[in-house]
Design a protein around this motif. Sequence first.
Motif, PDB file in Angstrom:
ATOM      1  N   CYS A 194       0.864  -1.181   0.000  1.00  0.00           N
ATOM      2  CA  CYS A 194       0.000   0.000   0.000  1.00  0.00           C
ATOM      3  C   CYS A 194       0.902   1.234   0.000  1.00  0.00           C
ATOM      4  O   CYS A 194       0.934   1.992   0.957  1.00  0.00           O
ATOM      5  N   PRO A 195       1.660   1.437  -1.072  1.00  0.00           N
ATOM      6  CA  PRO A 195       2.655   2.522  -1.082  1.00  0.00           C
ATOM      7  C   PRO A 195       1.994   3.891  -1.117  1.00  0.00           C
ATOM      8  O   PRO A 195       0.804   4.019  -1.430  1.00  0.00           O
ATOM      9  N   PRO A 196       2.757   4.933  -0.811  1.00  0.00           N
ATOM     10  CA  PRO A 196       2.199   6.291  -0.877  1.00  0.00           C
ATOM     11  C   PRO A 196       1.568   6.584  -2.234  1.00  0.00           C
ATOM     12  O   PRO A 196       2.039   6.119  -3.282  1.00  0.00           O
ATOM     13  N   MET A 197       0.521   7.368  -2.204  1.00  0.00           N
ATOM     14  CA  MET A 197      -0.253   7.658  -3.406  1.00  0.00           C
ATOM     15  C   MET A 197       0.522   8.509  -4.416  1.00  0.00           C
ATOM     16  O   MET A 197       0.105   8.655  -5.565  1.00  0.00           O
ATOM     17  N   ILE A 198       1.661   9.065  -4.014  1.00  0.00           N
ATOM     18  CA  ILE A 198       2.487   9.890  -4.888  1.00  0.00           C
ATOM     19  C   ILE A 198       3.500   9.068  -5.678  1.00  0.00           C
ATOM     20  O   ILE A 198       4.269   9.628  -6.458  1.00  0.00           O
ATOM     21  N   ILE A 199       3.525   7.763  -5.523  1.00  0.00           N
ATOM     22  CA  ILE A 199       4.542   6.920  -6.147  1.00  0.00           C
ATOM     23  C   ILE A 199       4.540   7.089  -7.668  1.00  0.00           C
ATOM     24  O   ILE A 199       3.495   7.284  -8.287  1.00  0.00           O
ATOM     25  N   THR A 200       5.732   7.046  -8.267  1.00  0.00           N
ATOM     26  CA  THR A 200       5.891   7.178  -9.714  1.00  0.00           C
ATOM     27  C   THR A 200       6.047   5.812 -10.366  1.00  0.00           C
ATOM     28  O   THR A 200       6.274   4.799  -9.683  1.00  0.00           O
ATOM     29  N   ALA A 201       5.973   5.788 -11.697  1.00  0.00           N
ATOM     30  CA  ALA A 201       6.147   4.537 -12.441  1.00  0.00           C
ATOM     31  C   ALA A 201       7.530   3.945 -12.177  1.00  0.00           C
ATOM     32  O   ALA A 201       7.667   2.731 -11.979  1.00  0.00           O
ATOM     33  N   ALA A 202       8.556   4.777 -12.176  1.00  0.00           N
ATOM     34  CA  ALA A 202       9.911   4.275 -11.943  1.00  0.00           C
ATOM     35  C   ALA A 202      10.040   3.679 -10.545  1.00  0.00           C
ATOM     36  O   ALA A 202      10.713   2.648 -10.352  1.00  0.00           O
ATOM     37  N   GLN A 203       9.392   4.299  -9.563  1.00  0.00           N
ATOM     38  CA  GLN A 203       9.454   3.778  -8.200  1.00  0.00           C
ATOM     39  C   GLN A 203       8.671   2.477  -8.061  1.00  0.00           C
ATOM     40  O   GLN A 203       9.080   1.576  -7.319  1.00  0.00           O
ATOM     41  N   VAL A 204       7.552   2.368  -8.779  1.00  0.00           N
ATOM     42  CA  VAL A 204       6.825   1.097  -8.805  1.00  0.00           C
ATOM     43  C   VAL A 204       7.729   0.000  -9.360  1.00  0.00           C
ATOM     44  O   VAL A 204       7.790  -1.113  -8.811  1.00  0.00           O
ATOM     45  N   ASP A 205       8.448   0.299 -10.426  1.00  0.00           N
ATOM     46  CA  ASP A 205       9.340  -0.700 -11.027  1.00  0.00           C
ATOM     47  C   ASP A 205      10.450  -1.097 -10.062  1.00  0.00           C
ATOM     48  O   ASP A 205      10.828  -2.275  -9.984  1.00  0.00           O
ATOM     49  N   ASP A 206      10.983  -0.129  -9.317  1.00  0.00           N
ATOM     50  CA  ASP A 206      12.004  -0.460  -8.314  1.00  0.00           C
ATOM     51  C   ASP A 206      11.436  -1.395  -7.254  1.00  0.00           C
ATOM     52  O   ASP A 206      12.108  -2.347  -6.814  1.00  0.00           O
ATOM     53  N   LEU A 207      10.222  -1.127  -6.835  1.00  0.00           N
ATOM     54  CA  LEU A 207       9.573  -1.983  -5.847  1.00  0.00           C
ATOM     55  C   LEU A 207       9.403  -3.396  -6.383  1.00  0.00           C
ATOM     56  O   LEU A 207       9.681  -4.380  -5.676  1.00  0.00           O
ATOM     57  N   LEU A 208       8.984  -3.516  -7.632  1.00  0.00           N
ATOM     58  CA  LEU A 208       8.758  -4.831  -8.221  1.00  0.00           C
ATOM     59  C   LEU A 208      10.052  -5.628  -8.341  1.00  0.00           C
ATOM     60  O   LEU A 208      10.068  -6.846  -8.126  1.00  0.00           O
ATOM     61  N   VAL A 209      11.140  -4.953  -8.676  1.00  0.00           N
ATOM     62  CA  VAL A 209      12.445  -5.633  -8.749  1.00  0.00           C
ATOM     63  C   VAL A 209      12.807  -6.203  -7.382  1.00  0.00           C
ATOM     64  O   VAL A 209      13.265  -7.352  -7.259  1.00  0.00           O
ATOM     65  N   ALA A 210      12.583  -5.421  -6.336  1.00  0.00           N
ATOM     66  CA  ALA A 210      12.912  -5.873  -4.982  1.00  0.00           C
ATOM     67  C   ALA A 210      12.029  -7.043  -4.559  1.00  0.00           C
ATOM     68  O   ALA A 210      12.497  -7.986  -3.897  1.00  0.00           O
ATOM     69  N   VAL A 211      10.754  -7.010  -4.930  1.00  0.00           N
ATOM     70  CA  VAL A 211       9.846  -8.107  -4.588  1.00  0.00           C
ATOM     71  C   VAL A 211      10.289  -9.397  -5.259  1.00  0.00           C
ATOM     72  O   VAL A 211      10.355 -10.464  -4.628  1.00  0.00           O
ATOM     73  N   SER A 212      10.602  -9.318  -6.542  1.00  0.00           N
ATOM     74  CA  SER A 212      11.044 -10.511  -7.276  1.00  0.00           C
ATOM     75  C   SER A 212      12.313 -11.089  -6.668  1.00  0.00           C
ATOM     76  O   SER A 212      12.438 -12.311  -6.482  1.00  0.00           O
ATOM     77  N   ALA A 213      13.249 -10.219  -6.308  1.00  0.00           N
ATOM     78  CA  ALA A 213      14.512 -10.688  -5.728  1.00  0.00           C
ATOM     79  C   ALA A 213      14.273 -11.349  -4.374  1.00  0.00           C
ATOM     80  O   ALA A 213      14.903 -12.375  -4.054  1.00  0.00           O
TER      81      ALA A 213
END
Length: 464
Positions: A434-453
């Motif tokens: 439930c990330p902050p509502m201001i999150i950007t596309a690039a930050q979403v992608d960073d989050l997804l990389v960390a989740v996969s790892a």
Amino acid sequence: MTETIDCAPNSAEARDIRFHLHSYTNARLHEATGPLVIERGEGIYVFDSEGKRYIEAMSGLWSVGVGFNEQRLIDAAVAQMQKLPFYHTFTHKSHGPAIDLAEKLVTMTSHLTPGGMSKAFFTNSGSEANDSAIKLIWYRSNALGKPDKKKLISRQRAYHGVTLAAASLTGLPNNHRSFDLPIEGVLHTGSPHYWRDALPGETEEQFATRRAEELDALIQAEGPDTIAAFWGEPVMGAGGVVVPPATYWDKIQAVLAKYDILLVADEVINGFGRTGTMFGCETYGIRPDIMIVSKQLSSSYMPIAALIANERVLGPVMDESARIGTLGHGFTAAGHPVATAVSLECLRIIEEDGLVANCALQGARLRAGLAALADHPLVGEVRGVGMIAAIELVTDKAAKRALEVPGQLGGMVNKALQDNGVICRAVVDAIAFCPPMIITAAQVDDLLVAVSAALDRVAADLGF
């Protein structure tokens, strides 16, 4: 007390262990492990006492929508503190920020219920707001000459707070164990989690029909004239991000209407954009009699919550207060001028910066990225709506089962994520986002990389 954490005797970690009893924490384990001490925040990030940066993918507690250093909210708090640092709303007193925020909330929500909303009542937390709703509903029943119409129905896996009555509405076992809860008169019906609870071959609509029929049967068994209200989060949050199946809310509302039972929509997590619309009630066509809001209301910069109710609820309450001579309920800091001023500014930011639309856009990106992990050996289900999502973790996909000890797998993945610089929340064996509502596309992608790892690391540790 034995402290096994390696820290200086007067460090923040050591003092926390010595003096601080934590919420939702194994208190004895905490003596050994100590806390993660967060020192500052910036946008979607927080930084610990060692300077390590984390994506705060839970917005603190589902709540810091505008990020961790929004200057407009800081300025609003300072300006109000200088002008009027405290006043109350007891005994015919009020102040400008509370008046303005009440008007704003009633206006924002009136299209959701027939006849519109009537008034807002302020509290300091969602728990207090839900507790207040219970009291007002009982008060209303007495005003209507229906003293037996007092029972309340919630759902398994629901979360409505931790005060004595609100914790009874909550449908999570650890919120009841050893607290002697739930209190008498609070009932629970089945959760709307299709993936976990559907029968073999059952469609979403068939499952929704069964849940509605179970609710109807519970009401009939208890006696329709004894049931006052039904509580529900549009999307369950702390119960594991449980998204309702198709037609669920339509069918539930039809049952409530059949028996003249009030509907309380708990929007504490859902409200102000999280589901991709301003309110979860809009997302699912819910027509509530009472709404409970908090969290994103002030982005948790200040403690505040509100109960918003229609005339069907408040008319009899107001009449009863006239008969008695007062409405004997309220909180010292409810409608606090600083909290209400900050909330007004927070709502302006949400509207002016298009954060509801951003939740829909970046939430779709987040959920698509999580869905792409569906074939991972530890992923059983990906679910969510708007900017709220979860991964249900398994080690046996066919059996929908994790490790032998419930929560063990969730804890492992949660730790791996934190090691990778992401703070999430394990809800038993689901990882919530439930990330902050201001999150950007690039930050979403960073989050997804960390989740996969993190998933890959835990899978390797388990021998997958």
